[in-house]
Design a protein around this motif. Structure first.
Motif, PDB file in Angstrom:
ATOM      1  N   TYR A 108       0.867  -1.177   0.000  1.00  0.00           N
ATOM      2  CA  TYR A 108       0.000   0.000   0.000  1.00  0.00           C
ATOM      3  C   TYR A 108       0.901   1.223   0.000  1.00  0.00           C
ATOM      4  N   MET A 109       0.722   2.114  -0.994  1.00  0.00           N
ATOM      5  CA  MET A 109       1.569   3.306  -1.070  1.00  0.00           C
ATOM      6  C   MET A 109       0.794   4.549  -0.681  1.00  0.00           C
ATOM      7  N   VAL A 110       1.428   5.397   0.139  1.00  0.00           N
ATOM      8  CA  VAL A 110       0.806   6.666   0.531  1.00  0.00           C
ATOM      9  C   VAL A 110       1.845   7.777   0.403  1.00  0.00           C
ATOM     10  N   PRO A 111       1.465   9.068   0.236  1.00  0.00           N
ATOM     11  CA  PRO A 111       0.111   9.508  -0.066  1.00  0.00           C
ATOM     12  C   PRO A 111      -0.124   9.802  -1.548  1.00  0.00           C
ATOM     13  N   ASP A 112       0.867   9.597  -2.440  1.00  0.00           N
ATOM     14  CA  ASP A 112       0.739  10.114  -3.808  1.00  0.00           C
ATOM     15  C   ASP A 112       0.243   9.065  -4.809  1.00  0.00           C
ATOM     16  N   ARG A 113      -0.977   9.257  -5.308  1.00  0.00           N
ATOM     17  CA  ARG A 113      -1.551   8.307  -6.267  1.00  0.00           C
ATOM     18  C   ARG A 113      -0.758   8.294  -7.584  1.00  0.00           C
ATOM     19  N   ASN A 114      -0.211   9.446  -8.005  1.00  0.00           N
ATOM     20  CA  ASN A 114       0.499   9.491  -9.289  1.00  0.00           C
ATOM     21  C   ASN A 114       1.830   8.752  -9.205  1.00  0.00           C
ATOM     22  N   LEU A 115       2.539   8.951  -8.092  1.00  0.00           N
ATOM     23  CA  LEU A 115       3.804   8.219  -7.904  1.00  0.00           C
ATOM     24  C   LEU A 115       3.507   6.716  -7.851  1.00  0.00           C
ATOM     25  N   ALA A 116       2.456   6.349  -7.112  1.00  0.00           N
ATOM     26  CA  ALA A 116       2.103   4.927  -6.967  1.00  0.00           C
ATOM     27  C   ALA A 116       1.768   4.320  -8.337  1.00  0.00           C
TER      28      ALA A 116
ATOM     29  N   TYR B 222       2.815   5.295 -11.253  1.00  0.00           N
ATOM     30  CA  TYR B 222       4.054   5.166 -12.027  1.00  0.00           C
ATOM     31  C   TYR B 222       4.889   3.971 -11.530  1.00  0.00           C
ATOM     32  N   VAL B 223       4.991   3.841 -10.195  1.00  0.00           N
ATOM     33  CA  VAL B 223       5.820   2.770  -9.623  1.00  0.00           C
ATOM     34  C   VAL B 223       5.222   1.404  -9.956  1.00  0.00           C
ATOM     35  N   GLN B 224       3.893   1.313  -9.946  1.00  0.00           N
ATOM     36  CA  GLN B 224       3.252   0.033 -10.295  1.00  0.00           C
ATOM     37  C   GLN B 224       3.669  -0.398 -11.702  1.00  0.00           C
ATOM     38  N   LYS B 225       3.669   0.552 -12.622  1.00  0.00           N
ATOM     39  CA  LYS B 225       4.037   0.254 -14.004  1.00  0.00           C
ATOM     40  C   LYS B 225       5.520  -0.091 -14.131  1.00  0.00           C
ATOM     41  N   ALA B 226       6.351   0.710 -13.477  1.00  0.00           N
ATOM     42  CA  ALA B 226       7.805   0.542 -13.632  1.00  0.00           C
ATOM     43  C   ALA B 226       8.322  -0.689 -12.900  1.00  0.00           C
TER      44      ALA B 226
ATOM     45  N   PRO C  43      -0.717  10.506 -14.665  1.00  0.00           N
ATOM     46  CA  PRO C  43      -0.256   9.353 -15.444  1.00  0.00           C
ATOM     47  C   PRO C  43      -0.215   9.588 -16.956  1.00  0.00           C
ATOM     48  N   GLU C  44      -1.196  10.332 -17.498  1.00  0.00           N
ATOM     49  CA  GLU C  44      -1.215  10.516 -18.960  1.00  0.00           C
ATOM     50  C   GLU C  44      -0.063  11.402 -19.425  1.00  0.00           C
ATOM     51  N   VAL C  45       0.456  12.266 -18.537  1.00  0.00           N
ATOM     52  CA  VAL C  45       1.621  13.099 -18.862  1.00  0.00           C
ATOM     53  C   VAL C  45       2.888  12.242 -18.748  1.00  0.00           C
ATOM     54  N   VAL C  46       2.946  11.440 -17.682  1.00  0.00           N
ATOM     55  CA  VAL C  46       4.082  10.525 -17.474  1.00  0.00           C
ATOM     56  C   VAL C  46       4.227   9.598 -18.689  1.00  0.00           C
ATOM     57  N   GLU C  47       3.088   9.167 -19.206  1.00  0.00           N
ATOM     58  CA  GLU C  47       3.046   8.277 -20.369  1.00  0.00           C
ATOM     59  C   GLU C  47       3.727   8.898 -21.597  1.00  0.00           C
ATOM     60  N   MET C  48       3.615  10.204 -21.736  1.00  0.00           N
ATOM     61  CA  MET C  48       4.179  10.902 -22.905  1.00  0.00           C
ATOM     62  C   MET C  48       5.686  11.145 -22.796  1.00  0.00           C
ATOM     63  N   ALA C  49       6.228  11.017 -21.569  1.00  0.00           N
ATOM     64  CA  ALA C  49       7.584  11.514 -21.308  1.00  0.00           C
ATOM     65  C   ALA C  49       8.681  10.620 -21.885  1.00  0.00           C
ATOM     66  N   ASP C  50       9.831  11.237 -22.192  1.00  0.00           N
ATOM     67  CA  ASP C  50      11.013  10.457 -22.597  1.00  0.00           C
ATOM     68  C   ASP C  50      11.714   9.912 -21.361  1.00  0.00           C
ATOM     69  N   ALA C  51      11.616  10.626 -20.229  1.00  0.00           N
ATOM     70  CA  ALA C  51      12.226  10.130 -18.986  1.00  0.00           C
ATOM     71  C   ALA C  51      11.406  10.615 -17.801  1.00  0.00           C
ATOM     72  N   VAL C  52      11.278   9.743 -16.775  1.00  0.00           N
ATOM     73  CA  VAL C  52      10.509  10.062 -15.565  1.00  0.00           C
ATOM     74  C   VAL C  52      11.491   9.992 -14.394  1.00  0.00           C
ATOM     75  N   LEU C  53      11.746  11.131 -13.754  1.00  0.00           N
ATOM     76  CA  LEU C  53      12.862  11.190 -12.810  1.00  0.00           C
ATOM     77  C   LEU C  53      12.572  12.121 -11.630  1.00  0.00           C
ATOM     78  N   SER C  54      13.315  11.903 -10.529  1.00  0.00           N
ATOM     79  CA  SER C  54      13.289  12.852  -9.409  1.00  0.00           C
ATOM     80  C   SER C  54      14.011  14.116  -9.871  1.00  0.00           C
ATOM     81  N   THR C  55      13.989  15.161  -9.052  1.00  0.00           N
ATOM     82  CA  THR C  55      14.608  16.418  -9.499  1.00  0.00           C
ATOM     83  C   THR C  55      16.116  16.241  -9.732  1.00  0.00           C
ATOM     84  N   SER C  56      16.802  15.570  -8.799  1.00  0.00           N
ATOM     85  CA  SER C  56      18.249  15.385  -9.014  1.00  0.00           C
ATOM     86  C   SER C  56      18.506  14.394 -10.143  1.00  0.00           C
TER      87      SER C  56
END
Ligand code: 13P
Ligand code: SF4
Length: 308
Positions: free
Chosen positions: A147-155, A157-161, A204-217
């Protein structure tokens, strides 16, 4: 400008006098990033907070980050120059919410994004950041529900990756949520050759379009290493300062003008100076909460970089 220069010098002197280190998140105002000893993402800054030798940490970021520093460095004085700098996503789940979930799902492993309160971390099995969430989830035994909290978008993305099935709390970052698919399509049309890098807090639909999905650093190292010359950046606008400074030959566009986090912009040079003079406001965490939250943060710091 002369006023800013004077303040910067005053801060540098105070940092020496107070034996203090200044940490700044990648979303802070340009002038704050410019004089900080260390700038970084949530993972990098929490590691630095745990490592640094100074007596005082001035944390230029938001409340949960200063709390993490206080949890990892209980003998240090952790200053948050503006106490009201919070994170609306962190506030979307309370300790009571998570307690209720745990009571009804005692077998689930709770993976908590560091953008959360110390109390919520204290009820969690392991923390994660945007930089290590996939590895943290992969490190959980296959037979366990997560169970991941609190960010549904991160969760999402992580489920897919990670290829793991997850369930999650329905929180989100209001800043990244404002990067709509329409705005992203428009930005791509305006800069057709640019590489699109986005934060996993985006929809998620924006993440789907991206060339890379990354933290700020992660974005900073990716753009430095990439042979591309032009980038569209889908995260809070403060990161552009570092990207432009470290890559003078490359061009960076913000994917949408709506990508501003007001909480990350509250802290000014005056606030940092005043906090160092007064040694206040101090962020502390009660010992029982600290002990449990530390165990979730340490579990995260033990996860190897690459778990496949
Ligand atoms: P990272 O810098 O860890 O990617 O965090 C993003 C963020 O939104 C912090 O508030
Ligand atoms: Fe919170 Fe989003 Fe602001 Fe980060 S950018 S502090 S997640 S509201």
């Amino acid at each position: 400008m002369a006023r800013q220069d004077g303040l910067k010098q005053e801060i540098r002197e105070l940092l020496r006098e107070r034996n203090a280190v200044m940490l700044a998140h990648n979303y802070q105002r340009d002038e704050i990033q410019e004089i900080a000893d260390i700038t970084g993402d949530s993972l990098g800054l929490s590691q630095e907070a745990a490592r640094c030798k100074e007596d005082v940490i001035v944390f230029c970021g938001v409340h949960f980050m200063a709390e993490s520093a206080a949890i990892l460095s209980p003998d240090k004085t952790v200053l948050l120059p503006r106490l009201e700098a919070g994170c609306p996503m962190a506030d979307m789940i309370t300790a009571d919410d998570l307690r209720a979930y745990r009571a009804s799902h005692p077998e689930s492993v709770v993976v908590t994004y560091v953008n959360s309160s110390a109390e919520v971390k204290a009820l969690s099995d392991v923390c994660c950041t945007s930089g290590n969430a996939v590895n943290v989830v992969r490190s959980v035994p296959e037979d366990k529900g997560i169970y991941m909290v609190p960010d549904r978008n991160l969760a999402h993305y992580v489920q897919k990756a990670s290829g793991r099935r997850l369930t999650w709390w329905d929180g989100y970052c209001p800043t990244h949520e404002r990067l709509t698919i329409e705005a992203t399509v428009r930005a791509r049309e305006a800069h057709p050759g640019a590489v699109l890098v986005v934060h996993p807090e985006c929809p998620p639909e924006v993440v789907e379009m991206a060339d890379a999905v990354l933290s700020t650093s992660g974005m900073v190292s990716y753009c430095r290493r990439s042979g591309a010359k032009e980038f569209l950046v889908g995260t809070e606008m403060g990161l552009l300062y570092r990207l432009r400074k470290e890559n003078p030959g490359k061009i960076f566009h913000l994917a949408s003008r709506a990508l501003i986090c007001p909480n990350m912009k509250i802290t000014t040079l005056e606030d940092v100076r005043d906090a160092l003079v007064a040694l206040s406001p101090v962020v502390t965490v009660p010992p029982d909460i600290r002990r449990k939250a530390l165990s979730a943060l340490e579990a995260m710091l033990r996860v190897p970089r690459d778990v496949s």
